[in-house]
Design a protein around this motif. Structure first.
Motif, PDB file in Angstrom:
ATOM      1  N   MET A 217       0.839  -1.204   0.000  1.00  0.00           N
ATOM      2  CA  MET A 217       0.000   0.000   0.000  1.00  0.00           C
ATOM      3  C   MET A 217       0.865   1.242   0.000  1.00  0.00           C
ATOM      4  N   ALA A 218       0.273   2.331  -0.449  1.00  0.00           N
ATOM      5  CA  ALA A 218       1.003   3.595  -0.488  1.00  0.00           C
ATOM      6  C   ALA A 218       0.258   4.654   0.314  1.00  0.00           C
ATOM      7  N   GLY A 220      -2.841   4.669   1.483  1.00  0.00           N
ATOM      8  CA  GLY A 220      -3.609   4.094   2.578  1.00  0.00           C
ATOM      9  C   GLY A 220      -5.010   4.647   2.724  1.00  0.00           C
ATOM     10  N   ALA A 223      -6.715   6.812  -2.450  1.00  0.00           N
ATOM     11  CA  ALA A 223      -6.523   7.844  -3.470  1.00  0.00           C
ATOM     12  C   ALA A 223      -5.587   7.459  -4.606  1.00  0.00           C
ATOM     13  N   CYS A 224      -4.604   6.594  -4.363  1.00  0.00           N
ATOM     14  CA  CYS A 224      -3.556   6.386  -5.372  1.00  0.00           C
ATOM     15  C   CYS A 224      -3.787   5.149  -6.234  1.00  0.00           C
ATOM     16  N   LEU A 225      -4.657   4.250  -5.846  1.00  0.00           N
ATOM     17  CA  LEU A 225      -4.952   2.991  -6.532  1.00  0.00           C
ATOM     18  C   LEU A 225      -3.730   2.065  -6.604  1.00  0.00           C
ATOM     19  N   GLY A 226      -2.787   2.280  -5.700  1.00  0.00           N
ATOM     20  CA  GLY A 226      -1.585   1.446  -5.670  1.00  0.00           C
ATOM     21  C   GLY A 226      -1.825   0.073  -5.074  1.00  0.00           C
ATOM     22  N   ARG A 244     -10.089  -1.525  -3.706  1.00  0.00           N
ATOM     23  CA  ARG A 244      -8.897  -0.942  -3.093  1.00  0.00           C
ATOM     24  C   ARG A 244      -8.711  -1.620  -1.728  1.00  0.00           C
ATOM     25  N   CYS A 246      -6.760  -0.940   0.687  1.00  0.00           N
ATOM     26  CA  CYS A 246      -6.601  -0.033   1.833  1.00  0.00           C
ATOM     27  C   CYS A 246      -7.922   0.563   2.292  1.00  0.00           C
TER      28      CYS A 246
HETATM   29 FE1  FES Z   1      -3.532   4.260  -2.223  1.00  0.00          FE
HETATM   30 FE2  FES Z   1      -4.845   2.038  -1.552  1.00  0.00          FE
HETATM   31  S1  FES Z   1      -2.863   2.610  -1.019  1.00  0.00           S
HETATM   32  S2  FES Z   1      -5.472   3.600  -2.927  1.00  0.00           S
END
Ligand code: FES
Length: 259
Positions: A217-218, A220, A223-226, A244, A246
């Motif tokens: 995760m980035a 958290g 917002a970033c879809l990471g 997502r 997170c």
């Molecule tokens: Fe950024 Fe889940 S860590 S959307």
């Protein structure tokens, strides 16, 4: 659920062996809101590292205003090595609590954890009022951690080690098969192959299964879809088969996600 950035202070930090660290932070605002299965984002003092470290809550104490994070040092550059060097008294910004958490209103639960997926299940067992069983998987007896605390929190604890040096030889599934009575509900956290195997096992036997997914995760906060993972249903928010981890998780009903 409320999430906030809190200036926390390290109360204690100690090694549990095999690269596992046990960190207790003074974090009254996060502790007041937390539920088992949630995580926090820890911001390191080295500002060259932009990404915070997502770490699951192993315990929280609303009376003491503390949270406990049990994490594994994952090598140079991951940030956890730096975190493990911080002494008591260090101030750390922490964002949380994040994510959704485990259901706790079940009459009886079986918590199944593998490796660094074990810690969040301790908070879960402490919160569940009914009958509690734990099945814990480790590589080898020398790398077991938190076992005594699970013994205290659960009615029965079963251990599997890959090399057979303690408990059942093999995986958590091998240990699950030895249970005298199969559980009605399994709540699990661990590596994806373990969750995938558990999903097949539970589906065959009609056992309700929740999985906490350990994705990288980035942000958290969704917002970033990471951290997206494939879902079985089209998501109403994104209109694609994605969740997502997170924000929509990290805990999912096993049927919701492709493992
Ligand atoms: Fe950024 Fe889940 S860590 S959307």
């Amino acid at each position: 659920m409320k999430k906030q950035m809190e200036k926390c202070h390290i109360l204690s930090q100690r090694g549990l062996g095999a690269g596992i660290f046990d960190l207790v932070l003074r974090a009254p605002e996060i502790a007041a809101e937390a539920v088992p299965g949630q995580f926090v984002n820890v911001y390191l003092k080295d500002h060259a590292r932009i990404l915070p470290r997502p770490l699951s809550l192993c315990a929280f104490d609303r009376t003491q205003g503390t949270i406990r994070l049990v994490y594994r040092v994952t090598g140079e550059g991951a940030g956890t090595e730096e975190l493990s060097s911080y002494p008591a008294g260090t101030e750390l910004p922490v964002l949380g609590p994040l994510g959704n958490g485990f259901p706790t209103e079940l009459d009886s639960v079986c918590a199944v954890g593998g490796g660094i997926g074990v810690p969040p299940l301790l908070a879960l067992l402490k919160a569940v009022p009914g009958r509690k069983t734990a099945v814990l998987g480790y590589r080898t007896a020398g790398q077991m951690f938190l076992k005594e605390e699970f013994d205290a929190a659960a009615d029965a604890v079963f251990v599997a080690t890959e090399d057979g040096s303690f408990g059942t030889a093999g995986t958590v599934l091998d240990a699950l098969k030895t249970l005298p009575v199969q559980p009605e509900a399994i709540l699990s956290c661990g590596p994806r192959p373990m969750l995938r195997a558990l999903k097949q096992y539970a589906a065959k036997r009609g056992i309700a299964l929740w999985v906490s997914m350990e994705e990288r995760m980035a942000c958290g906060i969704g917002a970033c879809l990471g951290c997206v993972t494939e879902s079985t249903e089209t998501d109403a928010h994104s209109q694609v088969k994605n969740k997502r981890v997170c924000k929509d998780g990290p805990v999912f009903r096993a049927e919701e996600v492709v493992l």
